[in-house]
Each structure stands twice: as C-alpha cells, then as structure tokens.
Design an enzyme around this catalytic site. Structure first.
Site, PDB file in Angstrom:
ATOM      1  N   HIS A 159       3.091 -11.697  -0.034  1.00  0.00           N
ATOM      2  CA  HIS A 159       2.214 -12.121  -1.180  1.00  0.00           C
ATOM      3  C   HIS A 159       0.953 -12.743  -0.640  1.00  0.00           C
ATOM      4  CE1 HIS A 159       1.174 -13.124  -4.807  1.00  0.00           C
ATOM      5  NE2 HIS A 159       1.091 -14.701  -4.774  1.00  0.00           N
TER       6      HIS A 159
ATOM      7  N   CYS B 232      -1.396  -7.906  -5.402  1.00  0.00           N
ATOM      8  CA  CYS B 232      -2.178  -9.435  -4.757  1.00  0.00           C
ATOM      9  C   CYS B 232      -2.843  -8.941  -3.668  1.00  0.00           C
ATOM     10  CB  CYS B 232      -0.972 -10.315  -4.744  1.00  0.00           C
ATOM     11  SG  CYS B 232       0.135  -9.931  -3.349  1.00  0.00           S
TER      12      CYS B 232
ATOM     13  N   HIS C 234      -4.594 -16.662  -6.301  1.00  0.00           N
ATOM     14  CA  HIS C 234      -3.946 -15.153  -6.026  1.00  0.00           C
ATOM     15  C   HIS C 234      -3.700 -14.696  -7.587  1.00  0.00           C
ATOM     16  CE1 HIS C 234       0.077 -17.641  -6.475  1.00  0.00           C
ATOM     17  NE2 HIS C 234      -1.025 -18.455  -6.374  1.00  0.00           N
TER      18      HIS C 234
END
Length: 262
Positions: free
Chosen positions: A30, A153, A42
């Site tokens: 991530h 992401c 994010h």
C-alpha cells in the site's frame, strides 16, 4: 536503501517522500505520500455516504478491510465525502508493518534487478513542495474512482511525485504492482512454445524471467511514451471527472483564455 531492500526508518522520512508498506503477508503493498507532521495522504476505494463498509478486499489499498479510530490524532482518517483520498497518521498507514521508500530515477539495470514491481521507477520526481501540493490538493478534490489495474494507491503516489498520466486508459496504469500481476502470466504464456525448443527447464525459466522483467520495464512511466504531464488543477478535466455542465464551463473558460492570448 539498496538493491535488495528499500526499507527505511521513520526518522529518515522527509516531506514529499513516496512510501509504502506490505499487507497480507507481503501479498501486496500500500502506497502513500508522506506530507510531514507524521501524516500520510493515500488513496483507497471510496467510502460511500451512509455506508459503514469499504470496497472489496481485493485492492491495493490499506483501509478497506477494517474501520479504525486513531487514539493520537483526531484528524486521522479525514477524507472528503465520497472520496478515496484520505489523510492518516504514519502509524495508522503502516498498521504495524515495516516502512519502505519508493525509489525514483533509478537506472534500467537497477530497475531490472527489482524482481517485484512497485518499488522503483526510472522516472524523475518533482520537487517535494510540488509533490505535497498535489497530495493536499487531491485530498480536497479526490482522485477519481479506485481501480486495481488503472488507478490504485501506487498510481496516486506516482502521479503526486511526477505529475504524469497515461493517455491510453484501456491499457495498464502506472502501477508497478499492476504490471507485475499482468506481466508474470503473460511472460509464462509467451515462453510456453519455447518448451518445444529448450529441453532444459532452466533455460525456459531464464527466458520466462527475462520476458517478465522486460514486460515490467516496458510499462514503467519513465520509459513508456503514452504518458503526459498534467497539472493537478487540470486533472479532473483530463480524467473526465466533471459532469457535462462543468466540462462545458471548463471548455468555455479555456476558449476565453485562448481569445485573450490572441
């Protein structure tokens, strides 16, 4: 940071850094932008209003599987309604995972040594203040709809760092993770006929690995030709986020600016 690992300590971070952490026993990573003050911006799937759950688990995000409340920062988890861009503290971003820094402007040889995608790019990063401006602007205005292969992401962090967008929306996005997922099966498929010509399993494996690495390299934003530089203020127009009325207003505004220049 070195060839084998991009792991860093929290104390080494600087505003504008592209960071990532692994989830689900290293199944995926991530990504986000460290904006200073122990905060990270994010991108995750949108949380619809009047809904207590996020999008499905099969995503490259870090907050879709559990709701959380931060005991340290009251603004941790801030996002605009129906937006996937979120501001959290570094600890909530990491969720007890290790911290890694994404590398920019690496040489082709270094890029090819990174067997796993989503760790580096040959593209150059813009100055930190520009990166932070993009991240904070998108926190207020969103980054469109989350898509595992075209707008995840990592794509968000790469755009914040470089300002680059892919022109071909039907192909793979900027994400190194997405190119890894697509490139591995493709390389295996393309190398299958070579089994008839190469009796040695080692030879087939070597060719497959080479095809895999080259397929990842070909989709890197630093070398591909279907990318353009887009100002963050113009992002909604370029990605078609506006409705028809807003698009017409933007077109009229652009036409007026052209007339002024003439």
């Amino acid at each position: 940071m070195g060839i084998l690992s991009n792991r860093v300590e929290k104390e080494e971070l600087k505003g504008g850094d592209h960071i990532y952490t692994y989830r689900a026993v290293f199944a995926y990573s991530h990504h986000g932008i460290f904006v200073g003050g122990n905060k990270v911006v994010h991108f995750t799937p949108k949380r619809e209003e009047n809904s207590s759950t996020e999008a499905p688990l099969i995503t490259f995000d870090g907050m879709s599987d559990t709701a959380f409340s931060c005991p340290t920062y009251p603004d941790c988890g801030f996002r605009q309604p129906n937006s996937g861009v979120v501001l959290t503290c570094l600890d909530c971003f990491l969720r007890n995972g290790s911290l890694y820094s994404f590398d920019y402007e690496v040489s082709p040889s270094i890029f090819l040594t990174r067997v796993r995608g989503g760790t580096c790019t040959t593209a150059a990063s813009d100055p930190p203040q520009t990166v932070i401006h993009r991240a904070m602007y998108l926190l207020q205005n969103g980054f469109g709809n989350y898509d595992v292969f075209q707008n995840n992401c990592e794509d968000f962090a790469l755009y914040c760092k470089t300002g680059l967008l892919t022109v071909d929306r039907l192909g793979v996005g900027r994400s190194g993770q997405a190119s890894t997922v697509i490139g591995a099966p493709l390389a295996a498929l393309l190398s299958t006929p070579l089994k008839l010509l190469m009796p040695s399993p080692v030879g087939v494996a070597t060719v497959t690995a080479g095809m895999y690495c080259m397929s990842r390299y070909a989709t890197d934003i630093g070398v591909r030709t279907d990318v353009i530089k887009v100002a963050v203020e113009d992002l909604a127009v370029n990605l078609g986020w506006l409705n028809s009325d807003e698009e017409e207003l933007e077109k009229n505004k652009a036409s007026g600016e052209q007339l002024v220049k003439l």
